[in-house]
Scaffold this active site. Structure first.
Site: not given
Length: 469
Positions: A145-147
């Site tokens: 998630t979101e890197l």
């Protein structure tokens, strides 16, 4: 030879309706169906569908030379199935080309990796299963998630079977190093890391249509020249962005689709390939290890997790949510488990952010609330009702130690049941094998008996006359 690795993120949360304090205990449905339908359908027709059609066109016109990756959350896929099934059909066409890789991630685009390893693993598996169900492939490379990434996560990602992970090429982590190489995780050297080239990615995602940008207007040939002119030994340029960049954040009238579709032609002229993340992981060796002590992400200038966990409101909501994680995993209530996934979406915490964002317009673009405090109040009302439902199944009066003991007992019983089932299955197979052999022996004996009955009786030799005395 250089290669471009494109990855496009697609995520849509289940947005919450306005949920009042007086609804707690009386209304167990939390979602704004009208808003979800309206937003998902609008973005699909403005962005996702035309962008996917462009990707399909690029693959076909380049005879398969163009390749890319998609990462689509489970909550987005559910809404596409419900509201925009034609987009699912288009994604299947992309999958059938064999030139589009689907990445692994958490099902609900959650922050579970920062709170609960068991929940994190369960969500990643659920997402893998969803991708396989729809597209017939199993993801091989992971993007959180979101890197979000740090050293602590690397061993678990590797243990789950992924050979590569995607994260942000954060300047405070790289220092003098370039993101245009493959690195290995310091805490799990067999896990390869692909790092986002923030400058080149954001040139498309955020600066493309900005007339005040010194490189405006950005054309495909100019952009490919930038990539071609990077140092010769830098082999991989990772361009990571939301698919909403095309048609939503950058409107059709900016020429963004023409820009995208022209990239393969100019890349071919400059001898630049397109690779999927799996291609990069399999073809390139790490140039060194990369250590990330504290979690990083691709959000705003800080490139940390403060967009979701940067104030007391966010921490209060986050801790309250994951305080019931073990209890939710114990229950068999399908609806409760579904709500559990939907309430974990990182978007709910993002809406509560009070920090100053470098691009405040982007933050306000996504939030349906007027203020972070309104977002917090609405979410906590919903969460209060959810916890009431959880407590009905597993009372919060049960101490954690007692609950853990109960969990251990249940897990041990589950293991025993599994072992007994295997033993029963083995005995059943042995019995079936014995019955088959017994039936064959009986059949053989019956056949032999019938064959013996059909044989003519042997004639007795005539008795010799007694010799005369």
């Amino acid at each position: 030879m250089k290669a471009i690795c494109f990855y496009f993120q697609i995520h849509q949360p289940f947005r919450l309706k306005r949920y009042r304090f007086f609804d707690i205990g009386n209304d167990h449905y939390y979602y704004d169906d009208f808003a979800n339908d309206d937003i998902v359908t609008r973005i699909a027709h403005h962005s996702y569908i035309p962008a996917a059609e462009s990707l399909l066109k690029m693959i076909e016109e380049s005879n398969g030379a163009f390749r890319c990756a998609l990462s689509i959350t489970g909550t987005a896929l559910e809404q596409f199935e419900q509201y925009v099934p034609e987009f699912i059909d288009l994604l299947k066409k992309l999958a059938d080309t064999g030139k589009v890789e689907f990445l692994a991630e958490t099902y609900a685009h959650s922050l579970s990796s920062l709170a609960d390893p068991d929940e994190f693993a369960a969500q990643v598996k659920a997402h893998d299963d969803k991708i396989f169900e729809l597209f017939g492939v199993r993801p091989k490379v992971f993007r959180n998630t979101e890197l979000i990434y740090c050293d602590e996560l690397a061993p678990q990602i590797l243990a789950m079977g992924y050979k590569g992970a995607i994260t942000e090429g954060a300047k405070h982590i790289l220092g003098w190093k370039s993101p245009n190489y493959v690195y290995s995780a310091a805490s799990a050297p067999k896990l390869k890391l692909l790092l986002k080239n923030s400058k080149l990615s954001d040139d498309i995602a955020f600066r493309f249509s900005n007339p005040e940008w010194d490189a405006y207007p950005l054309t495909a040939d100019k952009y490919i020249d930038w990539i071609a002119n990077t140092p010769p030994d830098e082999q991989i340029i990772n361009l990571f962005m939301n698919l909403e960049t095309f048609g939503e954040l950058q409107g059709r009238d900016t020429g963004i689709f023409q820009f995208l579709e022209a990239l393969p032609r100019f890349a071919k002229e400059r001898g630049i390939d397109f690779w999927t993340p799996s291609d990069a992981v399999s073809k390139l060796k790490p140039v060194g290890e990369l250590s990330v002590v504290h979690p990083i992400s691709w959000a705003d200038e800080a490139r940390d997790t403060s967009a979701w966990l940067g104030n007391k409101l966010q921490h209060e909501a986050f801790n309250k949510l994951y305080s019931v994680a073990e209890r939710v995993r114990l229950c068999d209530d399908r609806r409760l488990k579904q709500d559990w996934y939907y309430l974990q979406a990182s978007d709910h915490f993002f809406y509560m952010a009070t920090k100053h964002f470098a691009d405040g317009a982007v933050h306000s673009h996504f939030s349906p609330y007027e203020t972070p405090f309104q977002a917090f109040t609405n979410y906590m009302n919903v969460l209060a009702d959810f916890i009431v439902r959880v407590e009905e199944q597993y009372p919060l009066s049960i101490e954690n130690e007692e609950l853990n003991s109960l969990l251990t007992t249940i897990r041990n019983q589950a293991n025993e049941i599994e072992a007994l089932n295997k033993e029963v299955s083995s005995m059943r197979q042995n019995l079936e094998h014995y019955n088959e052999e017994h039936a064959l022996r009986e059949k053989a004996a019956e056949t032999e008996k019938k064959a013996s009955a059909k044989k003519p009786a042997a004639k007795k030799a005539p008795a010799k006359k007694a010799a005369a005395k």
